[in-house]
Structures are given as C-alpha cells and as structure tokens.
Motif scaffolding. Structure first.
Motif, PDB file in Angstrom:
ATOM      1  N   PRO A   1      -4.440   2.581  -1.757  1.00  0.00           N
ATOM      2  CA  PRO A   1      -5.060   2.437  -0.434  1.00  0.00           C
ATOM      3  C   PRO A   1      -5.234   0.967  -0.045  1.00  0.00           C
ATOM      4  O   PRO A   1      -5.546   0.130  -0.898  1.00  0.00           O
ATOM      5  CB  PRO A   1      -6.426   3.094  -0.606  1.00  0.00           C
ATOM      6  CG  PRO A   1      -6.300   3.975  -1.792  1.00  0.00           C
ATOM      7  CD  PRO A   1      -5.266   3.352  -2.684  1.00  0.00           C
ATOM      8  N   LEU A   2      -5.055   0.695   1.245  1.00  0.00           N
ATOM      9  CA  LEU A   2      -5.180  -0.680   1.736  1.00  0.00           C
ATOM     10  C   LEU A   2      -6.572  -1.251   1.464  1.00  0.00           C
ATOM     11  O   LEU A   2      -6.719  -2.436   1.169  1.00  0.00           O
ATOM     12  CB  LEU A   2      -4.864  -0.725   3.238  1.00  0.00           C
ATOM     13  CG  LEU A   2      -4.798  -2.125   3.843  1.00  0.00           C
ATOM     14  CD1 LEU A   2      -3.638  -2.923   3.273  1.00  0.00           C
ATOM     15  CD2 LEU A   2      -4.677  -2.067   5.358  1.00  0.00           C
ATOM     16  N   THR A   3      -7.591  -0.403   1.558  1.00  0.00           N
ATOM     17  CA  THR A   3      -8.953  -0.896   1.305  1.00  0.00           C
ATOM     18  C   THR A   3      -9.074  -1.427  -0.127  1.00  0.00           C
ATOM     19  O   THR A   3      -9.765  -2.406  -0.366  1.00  0.00           O
ATOM     20  CB  THR A   3     -10.002   0.218   1.497  1.00  0.00           C
ATOM     21  OG1 THR A   3      -9.492   1.447   1.016  1.00  0.00           O
ATOM     22  CG2 THR A   3     -10.391   0.357   2.943  1.00  0.00           C
TER      23      THR A   3
ATOM     24  N   SER B   1       0.832  -1.199   0.000  1.00  0.00           N
ATOM     25  CA  SER B   1       0.000   0.000   0.000  1.00  0.00           C
ATOM     26  C   SER B   1       0.871   1.256   0.000  1.00  0.00           C
ATOM     27  O   SER B   1       0.681   2.164  -0.799  1.00  0.00           O
ATOM     28  CB  SER B   1      -0.918  -0.017   1.229  1.00  0.00           C
ATOM     29  OG  SER B   1      -1.581   1.213   1.370  1.00  0.00           O
ATOM     30  N   ASP B   2       1.841   1.264   0.891  1.00  0.00           N
ATOM     31  CA  ASP B   2       2.718   2.424   1.022  1.00  0.00           C
ATOM     32  C   ASP B   2       3.595   2.625  -0.207  1.00  0.00           C
ATOM     33  O   ASP B   2       3.697   3.720  -0.742  1.00  0.00           O
ATOM     34  CB  ASP B   2       3.624   2.220   2.242  1.00  0.00           C
ATOM     35  CG  ASP B   2       3.406   3.303   3.265  1.00  0.00           C
ATOM     36  OD1 ASP B   2       2.647   4.235   2.965  1.00  0.00           O
ATOM     37  OD2 ASP B   2       4.001   3.203   4.348  1.00  0.00           O
TER      38      ASP B   2
END
Lengths: 165, 578
Positions: free
Chosen positions: A64-66, A58-59
C-alpha cells in the motif's frame, strides 16, 4: 497481476534511468524486505523519490502507498522532494553541536535564504542537518556532496559556498 | 492442545499455549487496563498501558505469551506508577477539551485517567500540532487528539484492505495520515467509518449535520421529511441505556415526530423497492448472460471501493440506487406530486447507521433537475444527540408508527440491515416471481450469520441455478473479487456490505469500546433484533408490499421501466487508486 506489469511498462523504454529502476524493481518485487533497497535505488537514480515512481512501486510490489509513504517519511535519508544539485549536510552530532555547528547551519541558511530541509529556488543547494559524520576530530564538520569541510567558523561559509557556484 | 501453567498475582492459571498474559488475566477476572489493544485487530503494544511486572521487568501484557512457571504481578507500586506515568504522558500531548469533545464520557483515554486516579498532569511540554482534516464528506480527523495507538490503521488496512491511512514521519512528529499528508477526502478512503468505531478517543468522528437539520426544521417554509434505515432501530436504544440490540422502532418514530419532522418514513420501503428493481435486473442479466456476477450497490463504501480498486468491474455493479436514495428520489417526485408540495421546499433527511451515506448523499448523479435525492444524512449517534438535546424522554415515550406511502415495509426490507439480508430478500422474491408458486419457508439460513464470506445456491423453478456469495468486510470483498478475476470462483450475484457484520455494525452506529467488544458479539445481538422484526411482520416478501404494488401501478409502471431508470437507477465513476 497483469495490472502491475502494465504499470512497470509505463517506464519509457528510451529512458535509461527509468529502465534501471524498472529492472531493480523486477528483481526485488518478490523479496521480503525488498522495499527499502528499491527506495534506495530510486533515490540514487533520481536524487529523490518521485510520486509517480512510488505509485508504480506500490502497484508492482503490492505494498500500500500509505506504507511506502510511512517508510519514506520515517528515514531522513529519503527525500520526497527533488534535491538541489549540491547537498549540504551539516553535522549536529554531539561533538559538532558543542562546537556550535548550529551557528554554521544558521549562517548557511541566511546566505542561501532557506532553512533545514529546503532547497534553493534555483535548485542549486539543499540544506540538511545530519548526525555524526565520523570526523569528530575536525568538528564542527559539514559535507557538501562528498567533500568534507572541518574546523569551521561561520565566516568560512560564503567562501566555501562560492566554490560551488 | 498444550497447556501452560503460570501465576498472575499468586493465582494459579492454566491456559492453552499461545495465550497472551492479557487474555489469560481477563479470562480469569483479573483486570489489566489497556488502550491500543483491540481484539483480533490491533496488537502493536504501542501504548504500554497494559504493563505488568515479570521478574525484574515491566512488559506489555497484550503481546506477552504466557509461559510455564511465569510469575506475573499486575498490582504492584512499580506497575501502578508506570501505568500512571504512561497515561500522564499521553495526556500531556493530548488536546484536552474533554468537556466539549464528541467522545466525552465515551472515551477510553478519559476512562483510563479516571481508573488510574490521575489528578494532575506534571509534564508541560510542546504538543503535537495539526490541522483539523475536514476534506472528507463523511469523516473528520483531529490529529491533536490522536494518541497514535494505530487501531484505525489496522482496521483500515487489515480489516478493510483500504489502506487510506498509515503512520507518517517519526519521533515527536509521528502522525496518522494519508500518504503525502493529503486530506482524507482526497484518498481511496471509502468512508466506511470503521476507523471511527476503532478510535478510542475523539480523533476520528463523523462530520455532523445536526445544525443543518435543526435549521431546516425551524424553517416554516420547508417540509422536512425523514426516513430511517433498518439497522438504526436495533441500535438507537443503546444510546439511552437500553440493552444492546433492543428494537425501538416505535419509540424512534415517536421521537422523530417530536423533533418536528413533518413526515416520518421507513427506508425499509426503499429496500423493498430495491428488491423489485435489482431482482428484475438480476433475472435480466441471467437471461442475457451479461455483466455477471451482478454486484449489489446498496452500500456506498463498497461502491467507492469498487470505483477505486476494481474500476474494470463497474459494469458488474447493479445500476440501482441504494434504498435510501431511491426513496429520496420518490419523495421529491411521486410523493411531492401526490401531496401537491413544491419539491424545492422539501428537505429530505435520512437517518443511517453509516457515515459513507453522507458522501453518497452528496454525489452529483444522485438527484434530478438540480435537486438532491437526499439533502442531509444523520448517523444513529447524531439522531440520539438530537433527541437528548430536545429533552425527549426516549425510554418512556409512547410508541408511534411510520407514515404512508413509504411507511409500510415487509420483513424482506428489514433484513437489509444485516449481512446476507439483501440476498435473502432478493431470493424470496425471485423464487416466487420465476415459479409463480408460493415460497413456504422464507428463511434462507445459509446466508445468515456473521461469517465474512458465505456461499449459497438456489435452484429456480425454471431450472436455472443462482449462485450467490454474501460478503461483509472489505478485505473479504477483495478476496472474493480477486478469486473471480483469477477465474477460480464464479458467481451470479454478490452482496457486499463494507462493514464487518453489515449495517448493524456500521460506522454511524453507537460506539462499542474495546473491552465490550471482547465480551459480546455485537453483530449477532443487533442482527437478532433485525430478524425478530422480520418475523414479527405480516408480509415478508417485497413484491407483496401493497404500497409497492400501488407505486408501480400509479407511477413506475413495471420494474426496470423507463420511469424506474429515470428515478431509481444511477451510474458510477472510475476513481484513482492512489
């Protein structure tokens, strides 16, 4: 994006699996549609998608993690929990289904004390239902790891499982 | 500009190329129902309610670009039947407890069912199951009412850049969820509540505190004190059928007294106080050239956003508590002492246009000696529900006034409700304090208006220039912070309100349905009410508020004094990004 680089450096330099994943992420992080190949790689290396690794994805890929969770939970190939040493995939495609492959799944579940999608507590087996494996002539069919078993009847189950014990 | 000519129901229509059939129809007075479509936000074409007939096909008009020669039909049996089936299927998998639903009579699905004459739901089948998510201090999620339209997801992601929720799983098991199906309270959610404003049904709503407040009012031992934020007074009337943006300050204070609150205060006073503290803080930081830009801290959603995503900039946040929290702290100290009331007996309630304030009210650091600065936060919507429940004839009630010492506020305090207001109020005071001269034109027009990012520069008499940026909407805030971190922009002061438009369109305000959103500019309408109120007030600069002057004389000493720090300032925590 110094932050993102830092997270990639979280991979232990002495951990060859981590380094393999890190290299793959670096090669794919700026490619559109790079997420799915990256998830495949992680799944191949670790056998599932570890939480910490997805945070790094994600980073470093700025996704986004979602959204990553959405993709990971959408495709049945991806697993968010560690899989067993051996993965049993029983075909529930049309041909196998009419030849009562459900009874095979039920029998395996009974033998191992798990249901579809679960892993035995000793970490040995994961039971999955899958769609057509392309061997309809042998239906009902299942695979354990990359070995195919065809024309199954439920009494075959204990013997086959014992081969992997 | 290229023009496209086509027909809808035989009517010849000309629109600029790129216009969708849905937009073209609505601009020409042809009604096509829709559900998942939210102008400028969500165009997923997921719900299929806006189907129209083009040739042999049924196509979703929200994502269909008009083309030359196209013949669109919106009212054929095929279209009507298809739309009805779509809504029947949605209803068949919906927890239909409409009578007791928080969105009853304000639900877009309910309106559609009515509009399409649905009398029966012929599909009986398994319904999606999911537990009520009450993990957040501010927002409740009910997955069994969710229709998967995606309006909340687009709002949280594209408008706010928070990305707390997304789609998970697939097929029948698809749900709107935080990653790993965690509770919303365990995520990066900033509690801005814009998802609630986007939700067409009752799947997202505020965590209600009405019962708690009634209980406190009923308790003879308790002294229940209420304060209302500036943005509430320009929206509350809408819940009683008044025109959007109508100012109802007098009716609101009268209704609050009728509800049984013992004292009715104005958060605008807290806003004036914030200007004294934050303005001084800014001047100090400018002098010391330290922790610049100073970032405003009035908005609890913005503060939590920084704590999660920009925790390396926590020192830039103003240490000032928000206006309502400042006032809460003074109610249980200065006021209690003055009136001889035991602070333990005080129940402090704030009426806010906001759901993030509920989370803020619960922050441990916002209190003293085991007493919370604010005990309960009610949204504008909750206050309207209480007024209705009490049978108060709001529209015919006689105007009343706020009570002192926290009832007298200036125009500077009022404008805190609209984006740019904090900056404008601060500039009015800073200018006069640094120059010792009277500011003739108090209206800083450059920071007004609903644009997402507005920059301004003010030259102070001492030769210093203050460079400020005013931001509303968290995606805009992210953009500005990234520019600052990249070194491409430099500011002295940043005002951020998380909700697009500022507090007037906060997550606790009356809900505007998707159709009305297309037709009116609600941000501007409510902001107008705010600026009208500013204009109507005799004093328009915070430092001229006589009760503020008295407060410093009697209790605080001077801005940023030791006592001020004890009661009015706070600190922040680093939070996880995932």
């Amino acid at each position: 994006m110094s932050n993102a680089e830092n997270r990639l450096n979280d991979f232990d330099p002495n951990d060859s699996k981590g380094q393999e994943v890190k290299k793959f992420i670096q090669e794919h992080k700026n490619i559109k549609g790079g997420l799915i190949p990256v998830l495949h790689k992680i799944q191949d290396v670790y056998g599932y998608l570890p939480k910490e690794t997805l945070n790094t994805v994600s980073d470093s890929m700025n996704i986004p993690l979602t959204e990553i969770y959405g993709v990971a939970s959408f495709y049945s190939y991806f697993s968010l929990t560690p899989k067993g040493k051996h993965v049993i995939r029983v075909c529930l495609g049309t041909a196998c289904y009419v030849k009562n492959s459900q009874a095979i799944i039920d029998e395996i579940g009974r033998e191992l004390g798990i249901t579809v999608g679960q892993t035995t507590s000793d970490g040995k087996f994961t039971l999955e239902a899958t769609r057509c494996l392309g061997a309809c002539g042998l239906s009902p069919v299942m695979m354990i790891d990359d070995k195919v078993f065809g024309r199954l009847v439920k009494d075959d189950v204990p013997k086959i499982l014992s081969e992997f014990n | 500009m290229d023009i496209v000519k086509f027909t809808i129901d035989g009517k010849e229509i000309e629109v600029p190329k790129g216009t969708t059939v849905l937009q073209a129809a609505r601009a020409n007075g042809i009604n096509i129902p829709s559900l998942c479509y939210l102008k400028d936000v969500n165009k997923t074409a997921a719900c299929r309610v806006c189907l129209v007939e083009v040739g042999p096909k049924l196509i979703a008009s929200c994502s269909l670009e008009a083309e030359n020669g196209m013949a669109v039909k919106t009212n054929t049996k095929k279209v009507r039947d298809a739309r009805r089936t779509v809504v029947e299927l949605l209803l068949s998998n919906h927890k239909r407890e409409c009578l007791t639903c928080i969105r009853s009579e304000n639900c877009e699905l309910q309106s559609l069912a009515k509009e399409l004459n649905i009398r029966d739901i012929p599909y009986e089948g398994e319904k999606i199951k999911g537990d009520l998510d009450v993990s957040s201090k501010s927002i409740v999620r009910d997955p069994e009412k969710c229709i998967l339209c995606g309006r909340c997801i687009s709002t949280c992601g594209d408008v706010q850049s928070v990305y707390a929720i997304g789609y998970g799983n697939r097929g029948f098991k698809t749900k709107v969820t935080p990653a790993y199906e965690r509770g919303l309270g365990d995520t990066v959610c900033t509690n801005c509540g814009q998802c609630i404003m986007a939700c067409p049904v009752g799947a997202l709503h505020e965590k209600e505190n009405i019962v708690d407040v009634w209980k406190a009012i009923e308790d003879p031992e308790k002294v229940v004190i209420v304060q209302t934020a500036p943005a509430v007074r320009v929206a509350l009337g809408e819940e009683f059928g008044l025109q959007r943006g109508t100012r109802v300050t007098g009716k609101m204070t009268a209704a609050l007294k009728k509800l049984g609150f013992d004292y009715v205060f104005d958060t605008d006073f807290g806003a004036d106080l914030t200007i004294m503290e934050e303005g001084t803080e800014l001047l100090n930081r400018l002098n010391e050239n330290k922790n610049l830009p100073l970032m405003s801290s009035c908005c609890p959603a913005w503060v939590k956003f920084v704590e999660h995503y920009y925790s390396d900039m926590l020192d830039n946040l103003s240490t000032c508590k928000s206006p309502s929290e400042m006032e809460g702290a003074l109610i249980k100290s200065y006021f209690a002492n003055k009136m001889g009331i035991d602070p333990k007996k005080i129940v402090s309630v704030s009426i806010m246009p906001c759901v993030a304030k509920k989370f803020e009210g619960d922050r441990e650091e916002l209190g003293k000696d085991g007493l919370s600065d604010i005990d309960y936060v009610l949204t504008t919507r909750e206050l309207a529900r209480m007024i209705k429940e009490a049978g108060i004839d709001f529209n015919n009630i006689e105007d009343d006034e706020f009570e002192n010492p926290f009832g007298e506020a200036t125009g500077a305090g009022v404008i805190f409700g609209a984006t740019g207001g904090v900056t404008e109020a601060a500039l009015r005071t800073i200018y006069e304090i640094t120059s010792g001269e009277e500011l003739k034109d108090v209206e800083f027009k450059a920071v007004r208006g609903t644009e997402g990012i507005k920059e301004t520069e003010v030259k102070l008499k001492n030769g210093k220039t203050v460079k400020a940026v005013v931001v509303n909407g968290l995606a805009n805030a992210r953009k500005v912070l990234d520019e600052i971190k990249a070194g491409s922009k430099k500011y002295d002061f940043i005002e951020v309100m998380a909700c697009p438009g500022g507090c007037v369109t906060g997550g606790g305000q009356p809900i505007i349905n998707s159709r009305e959103r297309e037709e009116i500019d609600i941000k501007a309408q409510r902001a107008k009410g705010i600026y009208d109120e500013d204009k109507s007030l005799p004093i328009r600069k915070s430092h001229k508020n006589p009760y503020i002057i008295k407060l410093y004389k009697e209790f605080l000493g001077e801005p940023n004094s030791h006592v001020s720090h004890e009661y009015l300032h706070t600190h922040y925590v680093k939070r996880n990004k995932f």
